[in-house]
Scaffold this active site. Structure first.
Site, short mmCIF file in Angstrom:
data_model
loop_
_atom_site.label_atom_id
_atom_site.label_comp_id
_atom_site.label_asym_id
_atom_site.label_seq_id
_atom_site.Cartn_x
_atom_site.Cartn_y
_atom_site.Cartn_z
CG HIS A 5 -5.53 -26.08 -3.97
ND1 HIS A 5 -5.98 -26.71 -2.84
CD2 HIS A 5 -5.84 -26.92 -4.99
CE1 HIS A 5 -6.54 -27.87 -3.15
NE2 HIS A 5 -6.45 -28.02 -4.46
CB CYS A 54 -3.87 -25.09 1.00
SG CYS A 54 -4.25 -25.30 -0.75
CB CYS A 104 -7.69 -28.68 1.45
SG CYS A 104 -6.27 -28.53 0.34
CD GLU A 124 -6.12 -22.00 -0.45
OE1 GLU A 124 -7.02 -22.47 0.26
OE2 GLU A 124 -5.93 -22.36 -1.64
#
Length: 225
Positions: free
Chosen positions: A137, A166, A163, A139
């Site tokens: 992801h 993360c 989410c 992040e």
């Protein structure tokens, strides 16, 4: 030529002139050739401005706010993602406004993105035929791209609310604030409910970005002097 014929000729001339003007505007408007990052839905474009009087001692108006600047970098980073369905970008910033890391969603370094699936669903029901077991992801990538510098006390700008997976990384890395642009709602998805709960319990400040600029136009040309 009678009056009726004269009126027809005049009308045709006017219509032709209007059509020509519209065509010229459509084909020669330079704005059509600019990259564009849309930061909001209103109609107040950023003043990318014309040069002011060289004797004017004042700073220019219409410059980017810090929040818009960092969120725009997150949006621009998202353009690097090869995910055909969703492009997410992130920008990690220090307390004094220094960019520490940027990232976007994609596969890990060294894993060829032509040899792993980008699909959201598998026709056979095999999760290994989808992107989810493999993708990193945005992040997480932004935090990992800081060259191992501490993210403690920093702000993380993301184009989409993180989410729960993360959120765990964000908390563990010491990020103190998350600024997001869009919050995905999947029928009260457990992943996002858990994310809110974890961030709140850990004392991580969360806020939605409120853009001051409606859009940012990026022109690949020599700057005005």
């Amino acid at each position: 030529m009678n009056s009726r014929e004269l009126a027809l000729v005049s009308t045709a001339a006017v219509v032709g002139a209007v059509a020509s003007a519209i065509a010229c505007r459509f084909f020669f408007n330079p704005k059509k050739h600019r990259s564009q990052i849309d930061l909001s839905r209103n109609d107040a474009p950023l003043n990318n401005g014309h040069s002011q009087c060289p004797f004017n001692p004042s700073k220019r108006n219409g410059y980017l706010s810090w929040d818009d600047y960092f969120m725009a970098i997150a949006f621009l980073s998202a353009e690097r993602s090869k995910d055909p369905n969703r492009q997410v970008g992130a920008c990690l910033v220090s307390q004094n406004g220094v960019i520490l890391g940027i990232g976007y969603n994609g596969f890990p370094r060294g894993c060829p993105d032509d040899k792993l699936p980008w699909a959201k669903k598998s026709k056979t029901g095999n999760p290994l035929e989808t992107k989810y077991p493999y993708v990193c992801h945005a992040e997480v990538n932004a935090i990992l791209n800081t060259n191992h510098a501490s993210a403690s006390g920093q702000r993380l700008y993301v184009t989409m609310f993180p989410c729960n997976e993360c959120a765990k990384v964000i908390i563990q890395s010491g990020v103190s604030e998350v600024v997001y642009f869009i919050e995905k709602r999947m029928n009260n998805s457990v992943a996002y409910i858990a994310s809110h709960k974890l961030l709140s319990m850990a004392g991580v400040k969360v806020r939605k970005h409120q853009p001051l600029s409606s859009q940012i136009l990026i022109k690949f040309e020599e700057p005005h002097t």
